[in-house]
Design a protein around this motif. Structure first.
Motif, PDB file in Angstrom:
ATOM      1  N   ARG A   1      -5.809  15.992  -0.728  1.00 26.11           N
ATOM      2  CA  ARG A   1      -6.343  16.658   0.456  1.00 26.11           C
ATOM      3  C   ARG A   1      -7.405  15.798   1.139  1.00 26.11           C
ATOM      4  NH1 ARG A   1      -7.781  22.892   0.020  1.00 26.11           N
ATOM      5  NH2 ARG A   1      -5.544  22.772  -0.371  1.00 26.11           N
ATOM      6  N   HIS A   2      -8.207  15.123   0.342  1.00 26.12           N
ATOM      7  CA  HIS A   2      -9.231  14.239   0.887  1.00 26.12           C
ATOM      8  C   HIS A   2      -8.935  12.813   0.417  1.00 26.12           C
ATOM      9  CE1 HIS A   2     -11.540  17.662   2.241  1.00 26.12           C
ATOM     10  NE2 HIS A   2     -11.485  18.186   1.025  1.00 26.12           N
ATOM     11  N   ILE A   3      -8.848  11.882   1.363  1.00 19.44           N
ATOM     12  CA  ILE A   3      -8.541  10.487   1.048  1.00 19.44           C
ATOM     13  C   ILE A   3      -9.819   9.792   0.571  1.00 19.44           C
ATOM     14  CG2 ILE A   3      -7.629   8.320   1.926  1.00 19.44           C
ATOM     15  CD1 ILE A   3      -5.607  10.599   1.848  1.00 19.44           C
ATOM     16  N   THR A   4      -9.749   9.201  -0.607  1.00 21.85           N
ATOM     17  CA  THR A   4     -10.887   8.488  -1.180  1.00 21.85           C
ATOM     18  C   THR A   4     -10.625   6.996  -1.201  1.00 21.85           C
ATOM     19  OG1 THR A   4     -10.003   8.606  -3.424  1.00 21.85           O
ATOM     20  CG2 THR A   4     -11.340  10.473  -2.673  1.00 21.85           C
ATOM     21  N   ASP A   5     -11.676   6.220  -1.473  1.00 18.69           N
ATOM     22  CA  ASP A   5     -11.517   4.767  -1.604  1.00 18.69           C
ATOM     23  C   ASP A   5     -10.523   4.432  -2.713  1.00 18.69           C
ATOM     24  OD1 ASP A   5     -13.409   4.620   0.347  1.00 18.69           O
ATOM     25  OD2 ASP A   5     -14.955   3.658  -0.871  1.00 18.69           O
TER      26      ASP A   5
ATOM     27  N   GLN B   1      -3.917  12.992  10.059  1.00 15.07           N
ATOM     28  CA  GLN B   1      -3.810  14.327   9.481  1.00 15.07           C
ATOM     29  C   GLN B   1      -4.764  14.607   8.325  1.00 15.07           C
ATOM     30  OE1 GLN B   1       0.326  14.421   8.368  1.00 15.07           O
ATOM     31  NE2 GLN B   1       1.035  14.061  10.463  1.00 15.07           N
ATOM     32  N   SER B   2      -5.328  13.573   7.712  1.00 14.80           N
ATOM     33  CA  SER B   2      -6.120  13.780   6.502  1.00 14.80           C
ATOM     34  C   SER B   2      -7.604  13.577   6.784  1.00 14.80           C
ATOM     35  CB  SER B   2      -5.676  12.805   5.409  1.00 14.80           C
ATOM     36  OG  SER B   2      -4.307  12.966   5.107  1.00 14.80           O
ATOM     37  N   SER B   3      -8.405  14.214   5.953  1.00 11.94           N
ATOM     38  CA  SER B   3      -9.841  13.955   5.993  1.00 11.94           C
ATOM     39  C   SER B   3     -10.149  12.840   5.007  1.00 11.94           C
ATOM     40  CB  SER B   3     -10.614  15.222   5.628  1.00 11.94           C
ATOM     41  OG  SER B   3     -10.333  15.615   4.289  1.00 11.94           O
ATOM     42  N   CYS B   4     -11.146  12.064   5.304  1.00 11.72           N
ATOM     43  CA  CYS B   4     -11.486  10.912   4.468  1.00 11.72           C
ATOM     44  C   CYS B   4     -12.935  11.016   4.012  1.00 11.72           C
ATOM     45  CB  CYS B   4     -11.281   9.604   5.241  1.00 11.72           C
ATOM     46  SG  CYS B   4      -9.585   9.319   5.777  1.00 11.72           S
ATOM     47  N   THR B   5     -13.187  10.604   2.790  1.00 13.04           N
ATOM     48  CA  THR B   5     -14.534  10.642   2.240  1.00 13.04           C
ATOM     49  C   THR B   5     -15.163   9.257   2.314  1.00 13.04           C
ATOM     50  OG1 THR B   5     -13.717  10.186   0.007  1.00 13.04           O
ATOM     51  CG2 THR B   5     -13.892  12.490   0.658  1.00 13.04           C
ATOM     52  N   GLY B   6     -16.465   9.208   2.477  1.00  9.48           N
ATOM     53  CA  GLY B   6     -17.193   7.944   2.423  1.00  9.48           C
ATOM     54  C   GLY B   6     -16.638   6.916   3.382  1.00  9.48           C
ATOM     55  N   THR B   7     -16.336   5.751   2.837  1.00 10.43           N
ATOM     56  CA  THR B   7     -15.826   4.631   3.647  1.00 10.43           C
ATOM     57  C   THR B   7     -14.306   4.586   3.667  1.00 10.43           C
ATOM     58  OG1 THR B   7     -15.903   3.145   1.724  1.00 10.43           O
ATOM     59  CG2 THR B   7     -17.879   3.256   3.129  1.00 10.43           C
ATOM     60  N   ALA B   8     -13.657   5.639   3.188  1.00 15.03           N
ATOM     61  CA  ALA B   8     -12.202   5.611   3.043  1.00 15.03           C
ATOM     62  C   ALA B   8     -11.479   5.425   4.383  1.00 15.03           C
ATOM     63  CB  ALA B   8     -11.714   6.874   2.352  1.00 15.03           C
TER      64      ALA B   8
END
Length: 436
Positions: free
Chosen positions: A141-145, A187-194
């Motif tokens: 659901r959330h794209i991470t590094d 379409q996706s939410s990204c966390t941090g610097t992702a």
């Protein structure tokens, strides 16, 4: 309604073994002759649809001259409605239901407008829908590094396909990866610097897809993807990928020599003390090639020297990006030989190419066929006709069945140069081989 040109070849001609051989050899003169004799397609219609002067069509039909440019091969292929695989191209837009008659043409409008128009065509929803489905890892659901790192590893694995397959086989695969990454960004939410990392990955994937498009004869699509890569790299603040996008643009516009040199110089201007050594070497290699095509011997030698020094500096174990890790001393030797061949300096070109190719595996058939074509050209420039013919023969063998237009494009003018030596047995053999 999809436009059907009056020069479309009937199915029975496309299935004819002689016509298939002529198409594979890019002997369009023979195809024109058969089209008139057996399908009653006049030379005047062929001339109009292919944008060739009528007398030139007749000359080609009599076996005089060849068609060698990417753009003209593609134009003839579309006009005759020849499936792409018969001439070493990827499937044409009309094979997938699109109409090339309404596809924006690269030569219309100023450069900035052309780039925008091409980009819209290359990334249209219709093209994306026509792509085959590839298995994609299920996105969180959330794209991470960490997830972006996994996608980058996937991209590195897929890049290995280019070592053994031509762009006609890989273009859709690579373009589907571009489309998947763009969908994630939308379409996706990204966390941090992702998000920045994912945008950088998009730049990397667009370069790979652009290279496959170029290899498959889709020059306009290649330029569009390189432009998209440049934008993505800039958004991701990735100077290395930004420089490489410029280097790719230099390579794709080599026919416009001054523009190619300018792009290559701009790519090298992105180099800083933090630029990985193999990236520096790659950019300088492509500057050397642009200078060689432009006839700049001094600029060529200077750029090759810089690339060699960068590779020496790379021996310290510094991590290198996967997309530039293939650049090594053997690759630089190949480029050195190619440059000196282009500059008509065979005494410099032949030894370095011969040595480098002796260690080059036949598994990399497309690349080896291309590199052998430069060796053959250097031999011919040096007056070693028999050696040129033998090397051309080997290149033809390796190029057979490879889904890339570039080997045939390289070999066609070389075969034309050999024809004036047709009284030599080795030359007769290779000319017969090319026709077979």
């Amino acid at each position: 309604m999809t436009y059907q040109p009056p020069t479309a070849l009937p199915r029975e001609l496309l299935d004819d073994p002689d016509v298939e051989r002529a198409l594979a050899a890019h002997d369009f003169g023979r195809v024109f002759r058969v089209a008139r004799e057996r399908a009653r397609i006049s030379y005047s219609k062929i001339a109009a649809e292919c944008d060739i002067k009528p007398d030139r069509v007749g000359t080609l039909a009599r076996g005089q001259g060849r068609i060698t440019s990417f753009e003209k091969v593609v134009q003839i292929t579309d006009a005759l409605r020849v499936p792409g695989h018969l001439v070493g191209l990827a499937p044409r837009p009309w094979e997938m239901g699109a109409d090339p008659a309404v596809t924006p043409r690269a030569e219309i409008g100023p450069p900035s407008m052309r780039r925008r128009t091409i980009l819209q065509a290359a990334t249209s929803a219709g093209l994306a829908a026509a792509l085959p489905a590839l298995h994609q890892p299920e996105a969180p659901r959330h794209i991470t590094d960490t997830y972006v790192d996994r996608l980058r590893e996937r991209t590195a694995r897929l890049r290995r396909l280019d070592e053994v397959l031509g762009g006609g086989d890989t273009y859709r695969v690579y373009l589907s990866e571009v489309q998947a990454t763009k969908a994630l960004l939308r379409q996706s939410s990204c966390t941090g610097t992702a998000r920045r990392q994912l945008t950088g990955l998009l730049a990397e994937q667009a370069q790979q897809a652009g290279w496959a498009a170029y290899d498959a004869g889709r020059t306009r699509d290649a330029v569009a993807l390189y432009e998209e890569s440049r934008t993505a790299a800039q958004d991701a603040q990735d100077t290395d990928l930004y420089g490489n996008s410029l280097a790719f643009l230099a390579y794709s516009v080599a026919d416009d020599r001054r523009t190619a040199v300018a792009f290559a110089e701009d790519s090298c201007a992105t180099i800083t003390a933090r630029t990985p050594a193999t990236v520096q070497a790659l950019l300088y290699e492509r500057l050397a090639w642009a200078c060689a095509v432009d006839g700049q011997a001094v600029g060529t030698e200077k750029a090759l020297g810089a690339a060699r020094q960068d590779l020496e500096d790379a021996q310290g174990g510094e991590p290198q990006p996967d997309w530039s890790a293939w650049v090594d001393h053997a690759e630089l030797d190949i480029m050195t030989g190619r440059c000196w061949t282009e500059l008509r300096r065979p005494l410099r070109a032949v030894p370095v190419l011969t040595n480098a190719l002796s260690e080059f595996a036949d598994d990399h058939a497309r690349d080896k066929a291309l590199y052998l074509s430069w060796l053959a050209s250097a031999y011919l420039t040096a007056g070693e006709v028999e050696a040129a013919a033998a090397t051309t023969s080997r290149a033809l063998q390796l190029a057979t069945g490879v889904a890339s237009i570039r080997p045939r494009q390289r070999l066609a003018p070389l075969l034309d140069r050999l024809r004036i030596h047709g009284d030599i047995g080795e030359v007769r053999q290779v000319l017969e081989q090319a026709q077979g």
